[in-house]
Scaffold this motif. Structure first.
Motif, PDB file in Angstrom:
ATOM      1  N   LEU A  28       0.824  -1.209   0.000  1.00  0.00           N
ATOM      2  CA  LEU A  28       0.000   0.000   0.000  1.00  0.00           C
ATOM      3  C   LEU A  28       0.854   1.254   0.000  1.00  0.00           C
ATOM      4  O   LEU A  28       0.552   2.230  -0.687  1.00  0.00           O
ATOM      5  CB  LEU A  28      -0.940  -0.001   1.203  1.00  0.00           C
ATOM      6  N   LEU A  29       1.916   1.229   0.778  1.00  0.00           N
ATOM      7  CA  LEU A  29       2.815   2.376   0.821  1.00  0.00           C
ATOM      8  C   LEU A  29       3.487   2.594  -0.530  1.00  0.00           C
ATOM      9  O   LEU A  29       3.584   3.732  -1.005  1.00  0.00           O
ATOM     10  CB  LEU A  29       3.866   2.182   1.925  1.00  0.00           C
ATOM     11  N   CYS A  30       3.924   1.518  -1.182  1.00  0.00           N
ATOM     12  CA  CYS A  30       4.546   1.631  -2.509  1.00  0.00           C
ATOM     13  C   CYS A  30       3.548   2.189  -3.530  1.00  0.00           C
ATOM     14  O   CYS A  30       3.887   3.056  -4.342  1.00  0.00           O
ATOM     15  CB  CYS A  30       5.075   0.279  -2.969  1.00  0.00           C
ATOM     16  N   ALA A  31       2.314   1.681  -3.498  1.00  0.00           N
ATOM     17  CA  ALA A  31       1.292   2.182  -4.423  1.00  0.00           C
ATOM     18  C   ALA A  31       1.012   3.656  -4.170  1.00  0.00           C
ATOM     19  O   ALA A  31       0.853   4.439  -5.118  1.00  0.00           O
ATOM     20  CB  ALA A  31       0.011   1.363  -4.283  1.00  0.00           C
ATOM     21  N   ALA A  32       0.962   4.046  -2.910  1.00  0.00           N
ATOM     22  CA  ALA A  32       0.713   5.457  -2.583  1.00  0.00           C
ATOM     23  C   ALA A  32       1.857   6.338  -3.086  1.00  0.00           C
ATOM     24  O   ALA A  32       1.619   7.429  -3.617  1.00  0.00           O
ATOM     25  CB  ALA A  32       0.523   5.622  -1.074  1.00  0.00           C
ATOM     26  N   VAL A  33       3.078   5.881  -2.951  1.00  0.00           N
ATOM     27  CA  VAL A  33       4.229   6.657  -3.442  1.00  0.00           C
ATOM     28  C   VAL A  33       4.147   6.817  -4.954  1.00  0.00           C
ATOM     29  O   VAL A  33       4.379   7.910  -5.490  1.00  0.00           O
ATOM     30  CB  VAL A  33       5.556   5.984  -3.022  1.00  0.00           C
ATOM     31  N   VAL A  34       3.791   5.754  -5.668  1.00  0.00           N
ATOM     32  CA  VAL A  34       3.676   5.830  -7.128  1.00  0.00           C
ATOM     33  C   VAL A  34       2.571   6.808  -7.525  1.00  0.00           C
ATOM     34  O   VAL A  34       2.748   7.645  -8.418  1.00  0.00           O
ATOM     35  CB  VAL A  34       3.432   4.431  -7.736  1.00  0.00           C
ATOM     36  N   VAL A  35       1.424   6.715  -6.868  1.00  0.00           N
ATOM     37  CA  VAL A  35       0.301   7.609  -7.185  1.00  0.00           C
ATOM     38  C   VAL A  35       0.681   9.064  -6.914  1.00  0.00           C
ATOM     39  O   VAL A  35       0.422   9.951  -7.736  1.00  0.00           O
ATOM     40  CB  VAL A  35      -0.964   7.205  -6.390  1.00  0.00           C
ATOM     41  N   VAL A  36       1.303   9.323  -5.784  1.00  0.00           N
ATOM     42  CA  VAL A  36       1.719  10.700  -5.463  1.00  0.00           C
ATOM     43  C   VAL A  36       2.722  11.209  -6.500  1.00  0.00           C
ATOM     44  O   VAL A  36       2.621  12.346  -6.972  1.00  0.00           O
ATOM     45  CB  VAL A  36       2.304  10.771  -4.034  1.00  0.00           C
ATOM     46  N   PHE A  37       3.666  10.358  -6.921  1.00  0.00           N
ATOM     47  CA  PHE A  37       4.654  10.777  -7.913  1.00  0.00           C
ATOM     48  C   PHE A  37       3.987  11.085  -9.253  1.00  0.00           C
ATOM     49  O   PHE A  37       4.293  12.103  -9.885  1.00  0.00           O
ATOM     50  CB  PHE A  37       5.730   9.705  -8.102  1.00  0.00           C
ATOM     51  N   VAL A  38       3.078  10.230  -9.693  1.00  0.00           N
ATOM     52  CA  VAL A  38       2.410  10.443 -10.983  1.00  0.00           C
ATOM     53  C   VAL A  38       1.585  11.728 -10.949  1.00  0.00           C
ATOM     54  O   VAL A  38       1.636  12.530 -11.883  1.00  0.00           O
ATOM     55  CB  VAL A  38       1.535   9.219 -11.351  1.00  0.00           C
ATOM     56  N   VAL A  39       0.846  11.947  -9.875  1.00  0.00           N
ATOM     57  CA  VAL A  39       0.044  13.169  -9.761  1.00  0.00           C
ATOM     58  C   VAL A  39       0.952  14.394  -9.737  1.00  0.00           C
ATOM     59  O   VAL A  39       0.709  15.383 -10.439  1.00  0.00           O
ATOM     60  CB  VAL A  39      -0.862  13.113  -8.514  1.00  0.00           C
ATOM     61  N   TRP A  40       2.026  14.320  -8.978  1.00  0.00           N
ATOM     62  CA  TRP A  40       2.975  15.443  -8.926  1.00  0.00           C
ATOM     63  C   TRP A  40       3.606  15.683 -10.288  1.00  0.00           C
ATOM     64  O   TRP A  40       3.713  16.824 -10.729  1.00  0.00           O
ATOM     65  CB  TRP A  40       4.064  15.162  -7.891  1.00  0.00           C
TER      66      TRP A  40
END
Length: 189
Positions: A28-40
């Protein structure tokens, strides 16, 4: 005050709970990091490398109007590839810097120093021909690769590199506008 000693069973239970929690939260933490990076990257970074649109260079709007690029739509993959091809041929040190040692201060620093848009279109429709000096067939893409290496004093891209592909699409766009068929004679460079 002394802390009570825990039994081995309590310690094993704590370790098991900690491991279970870690195993569940890591993905979940890895997925959240990927989502935050893509949005940023797409919305907040402002970096051109993450943008899906090519920068508008001087002369692009005039080219777009003169060659009726908008007949393929205002935006889209093809139009962006044509625009990137335009940028590659007219602003080579900025867009194909990996394949040239020329800089903006050199007098002949881009593809457009030697080839006009029409030259590239004629080269495309006359590509894949036998070249007696080389004793073999040379495709348009190979000619672009050779130009990067020989005339721009740079490095040879692969035939699959966007720097080659988008120059081909750009030349195809100009050839389409000029209604050139295969083997059309004219301003072949």
């Amino acid at each position: 005050m002394q802390q009570p000693a825990h039994s081995p069973a309590v310690l094993r239970a704590r370790a098991a709970r900690k491991e279970t929690l870690s195993a569940a939260t890591k993905p979940l933490l890895c997925a959240a990091v990927v989502v935050v990076f893509v949005v940023w990257a797409h919305l907040g970074s402002g970096l051109a490398i993450f943008s899906h649109q090519a920068r508008t260079e001087p002369g692009w709007e005039e080219f777009r109007r003169n060659y009726q690029v908008d007949s393929f739509g205002r935006d889209g993959y093809f139009v962006r590839a044509v625009q990137n091809g335009y940028n590659l041929t007219h602003q080579t040190p900025d867009y194909a810097w990996r394949f040239t040692r020329k800089t903006a201060t050199d007098p002949d620093n881009s593809c457009s120093s030697c080839h006009s848009n029409e030259d590239l279109a004629y080269a495309l429709v006359n590509g894949d021909r036998f070249v007696p000096e080389l004793d073999r067939r040379i495709s348009f893409e190979e000619s672009v690769m050779r130009c990067y290496a020989k005339h721009l004093d740079g490095f040879v891209p692969t035939i699959y590199d966007p720097a080659v592909r988008d120059v081909r699409i750009f030349a195809r766009m100009v050839a389409h506008h000029l209604q050139l068929g295969e083997g059309s004679l004219g301003g072949t460079p």
